[in-house]
Design an enzyme around this catalytic site. Structure first.
Site, mmCIF file in Angstrom:
data_model
loop_
_atom_site.group_PDB
_atom_site.id
_atom_site.type_symbol
_atom_site.label_atom_id
_atom_site.label_comp_id
_atom_site.label_asym_id
_atom_site.label_seq_id
_atom_site.Cartn_x
_atom_site.Cartn_y
_atom_site.Cartn_z
ATOM 1 N N CYS A 169 0.468 -1.339 -0.337
ATOM 2 C CA CYS A 169 -0.284 -0.118 -0.512
ATOM 3 C C CYS A 169 0.977 1.575 0.056
ATOM 4 C CB CYS A 169 -0.624 -0.145 1.192
ATOM 5 S SG CYS A 169 -1.480 -1.402 1.569
ATOM 6 N N HIS A 182 -2.983 6.628 2.226
ATOM 7 C CA HIS A 182 -3.906 4.881 1.812
ATOM 8 C C HIS A 182 -5.001 4.652 2.470
ATOM 9 C CE1 HIS A 182 -4.290 0.761 0.772
ATOM 10 N NE2 HIS A 182 -3.870 0.565 2.106
ATOM 11 N N ASN A 201 -10.711 -0.646 -0.200
ATOM 12 C CA ASN A 201 -8.707 -0.695 0.261
ATOM 13 C C ASN A 201 -8.481 -0.954 -1.390
ATOM 14 O OD1 ASN A 201 -6.529 -1.154 0.468
ATOM 15 N ND2 ASN A 201 -6.919 -2.037 2.433
HETATM 16 O O1 LIG Z 1 -13.048 -2.799 12.892
HETATM 17 C C1 LIG Z 1 -12.361 -4.266 13.345
HETATM 18 O O2 LIG Z 1 -12.388 -4.854 13.407
HETATM 19 C C2 LIG Z 1 -11.583 -4.081 11.863
HETATM 20 C C3 LIG Z 1 -10.005 -4.421 12.838
HETATM 21 C C4 LIG Z 1 -9.340 -4.128 11.652
HETATM 22 N N1 LIG Z 1 -9.992 -3.718 10.377
HETATM 23 C C5 LIG Z 1 -8.391 -3.372 9.618
HETATM 24 C C6 LIG Z 1 -7.424 -3.341 9.829
HETATM 25 C C7 LIG Z 1 -6.229 -2.799 9.353
HETATM 26 C C8 LIG Z 1 -6.317 -1.927 7.852
HETATM 27 C C9 LIG Z 1 -5.433 -2.515 7.209
HETATM 28 C C10 LIG Z 1 -5.173 -3.017 5.888
HETATM 29 C C11 LIG Z 1 -4.103 -2.265 5.264
HETATM 30 C C12 LIG Z 1 -3.550 -3.203 4.235
HETATM 31 O O3 LIG Z 1 -3.638 -2.363 3.163
HETATM 32 C C13 LIG Z 1 -2.936 -0.767 5.658
HETATM 33 C C14 LIG Z 1 -3.867 -0.589 6.935
HETATM 34 C C15 LIG Z 1 -4.868 -0.807 7.314
HETATM 35 CL CL1 LIG Z 1 -4.772 0.601 9.085
HETATM 36 C C16 LIG Z 1 -7.705 -2.041 7.504
HETATM 37 N N2 LIG Z 1 -8.742 -2.431 8.453
HETATM 38 C C17 LIG Z 1 -10.844 -3.631 9.605
HETATM 39 C C18 LIG Z 1 -12.197 -3.534 10.595
#
Ligand SMILES: O=C(O)C1CCN(c2ccc(-c3cc(CO)ccc3Cl)cn2)CC1
Length: 309
Positions: free
Chosen positions: A95, A234, A264
């Site tokens: 990313c 990002h 994403n």
């Molecule tokens: O709230 C919850 O249970 C969930 C908890 C986990 N979540 C996440 C976690 C990490 C990412 C993420 C991914 C990348 C990769 O491009 C980069 C940067 C990030 Cl911060 C996106 N979402 C979704 C909601």
């Protein structure tokens, strides 16, 4: 594909996805591959710049979802658009790929050796996502965006930059892990091809390391957050942007956001955001605006470019 569409094929809901991530829709290819999306971006850029493909010196495609390793997706783009003079390569920094690739392209041109180049972030994450894993498959989408760079004697594009990696934490976000499998190898490990993420670890990494990186880059540019017109981070999670705005003590509205529409899209997320802001007239491209571009994700990688456009 809306969150409700996904709830037809897996145990999830629009309420869960949108409240936890800010994502409402994402685009999923029917039969296009990454090089098709990237070629479309390249053709749009050449048209906007009234340049012929033959004028291009190089093509860089930042992607974690290439058509394949060989030929590179950038090589396929070169063939599709007829950029007969360009050298072409892919760059893998997840990313942060677009930010890394833009930094590399800037140096290729600043060296005086090259004059016209295209940098594209392009992903078909729908082919590497584990569609049986509802914790990750709802987060990611397909897409592409890019920029065309030209040598100019005006002020530099990049006022300051800070690019980082930490391989020690790399196994928190993986895809396409392969192992020795020759008749002579002893490895018993199974290949692990799907995207896998320790969401908690990645979320915590983003909250802890990214604000520091942005502030360090601003200090290098001798600028304060108030000098920045917009921050293009990002597009992973809207709660991350909320936290960044608080940590950097700058208004939330300066953090452009479109993950509600695309999910994403890894290396494509920043160039899609950039492109939409140009088309909306938010960015005038008259050299009067200062932006922060910040990627963060697999590798782990993260990085910021402070740019004047
Ligand atoms: O709230 C919850 O249970 C969930 C908890 C986990 N979540 C996440 C976690 C990490 C990412 C993420 C991914 C990348 C990769 O491009 C980069 C940067 C990030 Cl911060 C996106 N979402 C979704 C909601």
């Amino acid at each position: 594909m809306t969150n409700d569409d996904l709830s037809q094929i897996m145990e999830t809901s629009d309420e869960w996805i949108s409240s936890r991530t800010g994502i409402r829709r994402r685009h999923i290819v029917r039969d296009e591959n990454t090089s098709d999306l990237a070629s479309n971006v390249a053709q749009q850029l050449l048209k906007k710049a009234s340049l012929a493909a033959e004028d291009l010196d190089f093509i860089i495609v930042a992607t974690v979802s290439p058509d394949g390793n060989m030929p590179s997706t950038a090589s396929l783009v070169q063939a599709k658009i007829g950029a007969s003079k360009a050298f072409a390569f892919d760059l893998t920094a997840a990313c942060s790929g677009f930010v890394y690739a833009l930094s590399v392209a800037d140096k290729l041109i600043a060296s005086g050796a090259y004059h016209n180049g295209i940098v594209i972030g392009a992903e078909v994450l729908s082919k590497i996502v584990d569609w049986s894993d509802r914790s990750t498959s709802v987060l990611f989408g397909d897409g592409a965006g890019g920029v065309l760079l030209q040598a100019s004697s005006d002020t530099p594009l990049i006022l300051a930059e800070s690019l980082k990696s930490d391989g020690n934490r790399g196994m928190s976000l993986t895809s396409n892990l392969t192992h020795a499998n020759s008749p002579f190898s002893k490895s018993e490990s199974e290949d692990d091809l799907f995207l896998k993420m320790d969401g908690r670890a990645i979320f915590d990494f983003a909250v802890r390391d990214v604000p520091k990186n942005i502030l360090e880059s601003l200090e290098k540019a001798e600028l304060s957050p108030d000098d920045i017109d917009y921050l293009l981070l990002h597009q992973a999670n809207s709660r991350i942007l909320d936290k960044m705005a608080r940590k950097i003590k700058t208004e939330r509205h300066k953090f452009l956001q479109n993950m509600q529409e695309y999910g994403n899209t890894s290396a494509a997320s920043i160039p899609i955001l950039l492109s939409e802001a140009v088309d909306a007239g938010t960015f005038k491209l008259d050299g009067s605006q200062k932006l922060v571009l910040t990627g963060f994700g697999g590798g782990l990688t993260w990085g910021t470019l402070v740019v004047k456009i």
